[in-house]
Enzyme design. Structure first.
Site: not given
Ligand code: UDP
Length: 340
Positions: A36, A127, A152, A156, A297-298
């Protein structure tokens, strides 16, 4: 006979570099991927580097029947390294269920199969996102787990919890490796970070600007509380990250685990700002990078870099590549894409 290690998401950026390192250390990776996020040609590229065919199976990990068939075909695995996951922070905010479903169900199916086939050893691809904005720098493994707000990051954290709780039953042993910012590419320039469309990460954006695919780099925020106002990260060579998986596997296979669930930071311990990275790239390659500072960047964390002592002491692993090595290899890979 070589020890067989299942590598889920083995055609991805870190998975493909780890597959190469596994072969070079005498393991037989059984690579699975649902294709994918990565093209099948990565398999050919791995084969080109190692000079022989590799085992690959197209498997959808969320499909339990496919996973059972895989384990029936390879009942003699010594362990698994679990990379397969969706990983775009922004997309995860827009499509949280896609992320929770894929990243959690794949992990659960893997663990169920491993328990059923009595395969104990799991190395998990975690991460530094689990630390969010850490209270203390450098950040060590015992820092609170409070991922920056994104589904995301939560996957994790939740995957680590699922793995920890399963390890506590005695069914498996787990080493969770918390990567800081992997960059760079294999020295051959044959594999690296493949992607469709504009890059999400800093270094591919820099190399695409250098090669002329992007007019300029947009630096997200120049007013952070850091010496030059831009965010600080711990960038680490992807081959150093790949190598750390060999150390983790060996620790497990040699029966050296002290707990059934262990966690290690993988970083260099050095923090670099975005502007320092731009300057370092310019110095390493002689190419000027036009850039412009734009809005933050938020969701970006101001500064994060690793306390690496635990991995150094317990795994016996230490990052060995310099920032120049990282940036030159990333640049070599970008150029190789141009000449295909
Ligand atoms: N960054 C940037 N411009 C870009 C991509 C990233 O200024 O086009 C910055 C980003 O804001 C962060 C750093 O570079 O401070 C590293 O971002 P990246 O997405 O590579 O990794 P992250 O640490 O967010 O996972």
């Amino acid at each position: 006979m070589s020890k067989k290690i299942l590598v889920t998401g083995g055609l991805g950026y870190i998975g493909s570099h780890t597959a190469v390192q596994l072969i070079e250390h005498g393991f037989e990776p059984i690579i699975i991927d649902n294709l994918s996020e990565s093209p099948i040609e990565v398999k050919d590229r791995i084969e080109k580097i190692v000079g022989r065919p590799v085992v690959f199976e197209k498997v959808e990990m969320c499909n339990k029947d496919e996973m059972n068939a895989l384990f029936t075909k390879y009942p003699d695995l010594e362990g698994a390294i679990h990379f397969a996951a969706f990983l775009l922070v922004n997309e995860s905010v827009e499509k949280p269920l896609k992320y929770y479903y894929n990243n959690l169900v794949s992990t659960i199916n893997l663990l169920e199969c491993m328990a059923a086939y009595k395969i104990r050893n799991v190395v998990f691809s975690s991460s530094c996102t689990v630390y969010g904005n850490p209270d203390k720098l450098p950040v060590s493994e015992d820092a609170p787990v409070k991922p920056a707000e994104s589904p995301y990051g939560n996957t994790k954290k939740m995957s680590e919890e699922i793995l920890r709780d399963t390890a506590a039953t005695g069914a498996v042993d787990v080493i969770s490796l918390r990567y800081f910012n992997p960059i760079g590419a294999h020295e051959s320039g044959i594999i690296g970070e493949f992607q469709d469309g504009p890059p999400h990460h800093l270094v591919p954006y820099i190399t695409e600007t250098a090669i002329g695919k992007r007019p300029e780099l947009k630096i997200f925020g120049g007013d952070y509380n850091t010496p030059d106002g831009t965010c600080i990260r711990d960038y680490i060579h992807v081959v150093d990250i790949a190598d750390a998986h060999i150390y983790a596997l060996n620790r497990m296979l040699q029966g050296k685990m002290e707990k059934s669930f262990e966690v290690y930071n993988l970083g260099t311990g050095e923090g670099y700002s975005v502007l320092q990275m731009v300057k370092a790239f310019e110095e390493a390659t002689g190419i000027a990078i036009p850039y412009r500072i734009v809005d933050r960047r938020p969701g970006d964390v101001e500064a994060v870099y690793a306390d690496t002592r635990l991995a150094n002491e317990k795994l016996g692993w230490k990052a060995k590549y310099s920032l120049v090595d990282m940036l030159r290899s990333a640049w070599k890979f970008e150029q190789s894409l141009m000449h295909q």
